[in-house]
Write an enzyme that holds these catalytic residues in place. Structure first.
Site: not given
Ligand code: IVH
Length: 667
Positions: A111, A113, A115, A222, A313, A407, A410, A425, A431
């Site tokens: 999946e 991740k 942010d 997720y 990551k 400034c 000026c 300013c 100015c």
């Molecule tokens: S699973 C038991 N799936 O990453 C673990 N987390 O470092 C449950 N996150 O707190 C998390 N995308 O905020 C999972 N596809 C994804 C994710 C995801 C982002 C974040 C989430 C979690 C942190 C873990």
């Protein structure tokens, strides 16, 4: 031995502090990579010398502390974290370990991740019950009022959902909405937000839910937790949740993928390491999960994270270079922005020469000095950011940096109001840089939209003494323009025509064009609608200004300050004499019944032509948009409407109304 004890204590304190800053104050002092490196060092030391590990070690905890603003809720299922890795070797090790431990043919789910900010949402009998942040992993904050404003999160489920369950996901700021927010902040001369993640988190924790509603957060889900769930694997269950109405990552665009091989996993990683630049939101890695719940249970958990999942990551691209000089920019409202001028360096495919230092506080926090070797990063973010300093390389003769007091353009003294990040300013009408900036703002497309006149020309006109403020534009003559740098007959005529045409621009735009601090285009529209004329605005009291929806203390005070200056009233007076519009033109029958609503019109109608319908929406204060999005309030559907529009409206749960229903709405 002694050294190990000392280092463990040191790391514990340091990491606790970073955690507190990150989770409670939303302030990342170091990058994830640096944090994880320190955490790993601590973990290794604790393993070797368990006698020195503290009860409260950051390695045993999941997150930070909980802020006090919202009601605290204990998680029924603790909200764990994921173990992080930064190399493919780690992923290969993970996969080998899993195979060994389970002795089985294992299916994995890959999946994105996301942010953003983790959220757990409970549903009881198919109805949204509450949404809780991760907090410290054991208890979080009930932020339901804000979460309910996210359109992709259903309040009522459909299909055959479990009676009682929790769904978890990540709330994030779509890049388009984030950029829109920052653009409007820029126009209103407010400090910009640094990145979508922190802003999503801040938004989720704001006490006024209308802020969240306006900003347009989004959420992918997720994970599902519940007691009586019959499906035996993650992938199928998540897919099923789509039928209940949740926004779930799609395999069509490769946001989620099932695979049984390490090659499949590595392929997914490689694909997203490259493709992530094209996503409409930020990701900071990918997550690999063991698919079947019986396998997950066999693998179990450490104190902090599941053994059946790992995060890979992406490293934010980072380079080091020298900060040669800090210079300052003066904005049209006098706001001062310090800029780091760097020895040019290649980063993420572009040459970086400059990076904003935002304000004096940031310089102080970074402890940066001219001549320092600094680190610049460009993560998913487009704007390069100075993330730290290589103190080892600081020249011996380096001196602490002093912020300017006057400034740079000026020399007038700078002022910094309490609670504000920027210095200003104060020499608003003296100015040169501010004045040129103000005139450039005045002619811009979103303001007076003057064709034939560009920002460069403004500089030429100003430097030649032909204009001193915006009102002088309307007194320009052919004879004084012809022969100026790059001004031939045609360009002069175009310019004068453009200036003449701009006199027809409606009041709300003229008001925005005046460039009053904090009065962006939306605020200008609100003011124009409510007060109708500039004279009413000039004479309005603070109290009557803040009575208007969305006009707060800061905007009201800014308006009062602006019109308290004689020079500004004089400019308005001159512009009035030149016939610019300083009153709302009442369209016959106009109302604001549809204010705040966005319509999409599709198909053929009986009582209106499509154009008439659009005009009617506009006349009643609504907005017409050509495409359906989650922000659309209504789709007005006529005969023979396109099936794609209908499908999209249904998918986004946009209300579909007929022509007759529309007529009822405006009545
Ligand atoms: S699973 C038991 N799936 O990453 C673990 N987390 O470092 C449950 N996150 O707190 C998390 N995308 O905020 C999972 N596809 C994804 C994710 C995801 C982002 C974040 C989430 C979690 C942190 C873990």
């Amino acid at each position: 031995m002694i050294d190990a004890k000392k280092r463990i204590e040191e790391l514990t304190l340091q990491l606790q502090d970073y955690n507190y800053n990150y989770y409670v104050l939303d302030n990342s002092l170091i990058t994830d990579f640096e944090f994880d490196t320190l955490l790993k060092e601590l973990q290794d030391l604790e393993e070797k010398y368990p006698e020195f590990a503290s009860e409260n070690s950051p390695t045993k905890r999941v997150g930070g502390e909980v802020t006090k603003k919202f009601e605290q809720v204990i998680h029924k299922y603790p909200m764990l974290s994921l173990s992080n890795s930064y190399s493919k070797e780690d992923i290969i090790d993970f996969e080998t370990r899993i195979k060994k431990l389970t002795n089985d043919e294992i299916e994995y789910v890959c999946e994105l991740k996301y942010d953003g900010v983790a959220i757990g949402i409970q549903y009881v009998n198919g109805v949204f019950h509450q949404a809780v942040t991760r907090g410290d992993g054991t208890k979080g904050e009930n932020v339901s009022t804000n979460v309910k404003t996210i359109k992709t999160i259903p309040l009522k489920l459909r299909g055959d959902f479990p009676k009682d369950f929790e769904i978890r996901g990540e709330i994030f700021f779509p890049l388009e909405n984030f950029e829109r927010l920052n653009k409007s902040r820029e126009e209103n001369d407010e400090p910009l937000y640094a990145n979508p993640r922190n802003t999503a988190s801040g938004t989720l924790k704001s006490l006024d839910s209308s802020i969240a509603a306006k900003r347009g957060l989004d959420c992918y889900l997720y994970g599902i937790y519940g007691d009586n769930i019959e499906i035996d694997n993650h992938y199928e269950l998540v897919k099923k949740a789509k039928d209940w109405g949740f926004k779930i990552p799609l395999e069509e665009n490769n946001y989620i993928k099932k695979t049984s091989s390490i090659e499949g996993i590595l392929e997914f990683i490689d694909y997203w390491a490259e493709e992530r630049k094209n996503l409409p939101f930020e990701i900071d890695g990918v997550v690999i999960k063991v698919n079947h719940y019986d396998n997950q249970n066999r693998l179990g958990y450490t104190a902090k994270s599941p053994r059946w999942a790992i995060a890979y990551k992406f490293k934010a691209e980072r380079v080091s270079t020298i900060l040669e000089k800090i210079t300052y920019q003066v904005g049209r409202t006098g706001a001062i922005t310090p800029v780091a001028n760097l020895t040019p360096v290649q980063l993420g495919g572009t040459t970086v020469k400059r990076a904003s230092l935002h304000n004096a506080d940031i310089i102080e926090k970074l402890e940066v000095r001219e001549g320092d070797t600094i680190f610049v990063e460009k993560g998913g973010e487009i704007i390069p950011k100075i993330v730290g300093i290589d103190f080892d390389k600081r020249p011996t003769n380096s001196i602490p940096f002093q912020y300017i007091t006057n400034c740079p353009e000026c020399n007038a003294p700078l002022e910094r109001q309490e609670g504000e990040a920027n210095h200003y300013c104060v020499n608003e009408n003296g100015c040169a840089t501010q004045i040129k900036g103000k005139i450039q703002h005045f002619i811009a497309r979103k303001a007076m939209n003057i064709d034939g006149l560009g920002t460069e020309t403004i500089v030429v006109l100003y430097d030649n003494g032909l204009i001193k403020n915006i009102s002088d534009l309307y007194s320009l003559h052919y004879d004084e323009l012809i022969g100026l740098d790059r001004m031939a007959e045609k360009s002069v005529n175009n310019m004068l025509d453009g200036i003449e045409t701009s006199k027809k621009i409606p009041f709300e735009k003229v008001l925005f064009a005046l460039g009053i601090r904090f009065v962006g285009d939306t605020v200008a529209k609100k003011l124009a609608r409510n007060f109708k004329t500039i004279d009413n605005i000039i004479s309005a009291s603070f109290e009557s200004l803040i009575e208007v929806d969305e006009i707060g203390d800061r905007i009201a005070q800014s308006l009062i300050n602006f019109f308290a200056k004689q020079e500004n009233q004089l400019i308005v007076e001159k512009l009035k004499q030149k016939d610019l519009k300083f009153e709302v033109e009442e369209v016959e029958g106009a109302t604001n019944t549809l204010e705040g609503m966005i319509f999409v019109v599709s198909g053929v109608f009986n009582q209106f032509s499509r154009d008439e319908l659009k005009k009617s929406i506009d006349k009643n204060g609504g907005k017409v948009s050509s495409s359906i999005s989650s922000k659309t309030s209504y789709l007005v559907a006529g005969d023979n409407m396109g099936p794609a529009k209908l499908k999209k409206a249904e998918k986004l749960e946009v209300k579909i109304i007929s022509e007759e229903e529309y007529i009822k709405l405006i009545k």
